[in-house]
Design an enzyme around this catalytic site. Structure first.
Site, PDB file in Angstrom:
ATOM      1  N   VAL A  35      23.250  19.001   7.419  1.00  0.00           N
ATOM      2  CA  VAL A  35      24.479  19.734   7.675  1.00  0.00           C
ATOM      3  C   VAL A  35      24.478  20.042   9.168  1.00  0.00           C
ATOM      4  O   VAL A  35      23.566  20.702   9.663  1.00  0.00           O
ATOM      5  CB  VAL A  35      24.541  21.053   6.871  1.00  0.00           C
ATOM      6  N   ILE A  36      25.467  19.521   9.870  1.00  0.00           N
ATOM      7  CA  ILE A  36      25.559  19.753  11.317  1.00  0.00           C
ATOM      8  C   ILE A  36      26.674  20.764  11.566  1.00  0.00           C
ATOM      9  O   ILE A  36      27.785  20.630  11.042  1.00  0.00           O
ATOM     10  CB  ILE A  36      25.826  18.434  12.069  1.00  0.00           C
ATOM     11  N   GLU A  39      32.915  23.602  13.900  1.00  0.00           N
ATOM     12  CA  GLU A  39      33.644  24.693  14.541  1.00  0.00           C
ATOM     13  C   GLU A  39      34.038  25.798  13.568  1.00  0.00           C
ATOM     14  O   GLU A  39      34.624  26.789  13.974  1.00  0.00           O
ATOM     15  CB  GLU A  39      34.893  24.136  15.220  1.00  0.00           C
ATOM     16  N   THR A  40      33.714  25.623  12.289  1.00  0.00           N
ATOM     17  CA  THR A  40      34.148  26.608  11.300  1.00  0.00           C
ATOM     18  C   THR A  40      32.941  27.192  10.557  1.00  0.00           C
ATOM     19  O   THR A  40      31.810  26.732  10.691  1.00  0.00           O
ATOM     20  CB  THR A  40      35.091  25.975  10.255  1.00  0.00           C
ATOM     21  N   HIS A  42      32.280  26.817   7.567  1.00  0.00           N
ATOM     22  CA  HIS A  42      31.903  25.894   6.510  1.00  0.00           C
ATOM     23  C   HIS A  42      30.429  25.518   6.575  1.00  0.00           C
ATOM     24  O   HIS A  42      29.776  25.356   5.548  1.00  0.00           O
ATOM     25  CB  HIS A  42      32.794  24.650   6.595  1.00  0.00           C
ATOM     26  N   ARG A  80      14.261  16.494  14.198  1.00  0.00           N
ATOM     27  CA  ARG A  80      13.605  17.074  13.021  1.00  0.00           C
ATOM     28  C   ARG A  80      13.285  16.028  11.967  1.00  0.00           C
ATOM     29  O   ARG A  80      12.366  16.198  11.178  1.00  0.00           O
ATOM     30  CB  ARG A  80      14.484  18.171  12.425  1.00  0.00           C
TER      31      ARG A  80
END
Length: 112
Positions: A35-36, A39-40, A42, A80
């Site tokens: 998960v990157i 802007e929200t 989410h 990672r």
């Protein structure tokens, strides 16, 4: 999977299917994804909910190595994930194998 949120569901479906004689049974699962941050908000929801769902399956006795990354950007994700750097996937696989071995010992009455 279409996304990280679907990984716990896929594991739960595989566990349920394993109860039928014609379906394969798995000793454990390795959840891999990323998960990157966008802007929200989410990002936080997806990262938190996927981890919570995997933990919920884990406390029900499913051996899962959680290798889902939550990163700021793609470069951080690769750092990672690479075997030569963070090897988070390898760590998740080792965690899964450790849980499988622990479950076996506990079922045999040998303790941790």
């Amino acid at each position: 999977m279409p996304g990280v949120l679907e990984i716990p569901t896929a594991i739960a479906l595989a566990e349920e299917a394993g109860r039928f004689p014609t379906a394969p049974r798995y000793d454990g699962y390795v959840a891999l994804g990323c998960v990157i941050r966008g802007e929200t908000y989410h990002f936080e929801i997806v990262a938190d909910q996927s981890a919570a769902a995997l933990a919920s399956l884990g406390v029900k006795g499913v051996a899962i190595g959680n290798g889902i990354l939550a990163t700021e950007d793609e470069n951080q994700a690769w750092a990672r994930a690479r075997i030569s750097e963070g090897d988070k996937g390898g760590g998740a696989a080792r965690a899964c194998l450790d849980l499988i071995a622990l479950r076996k010992r506990l079922r045999l009455g040998l303790g941790a």
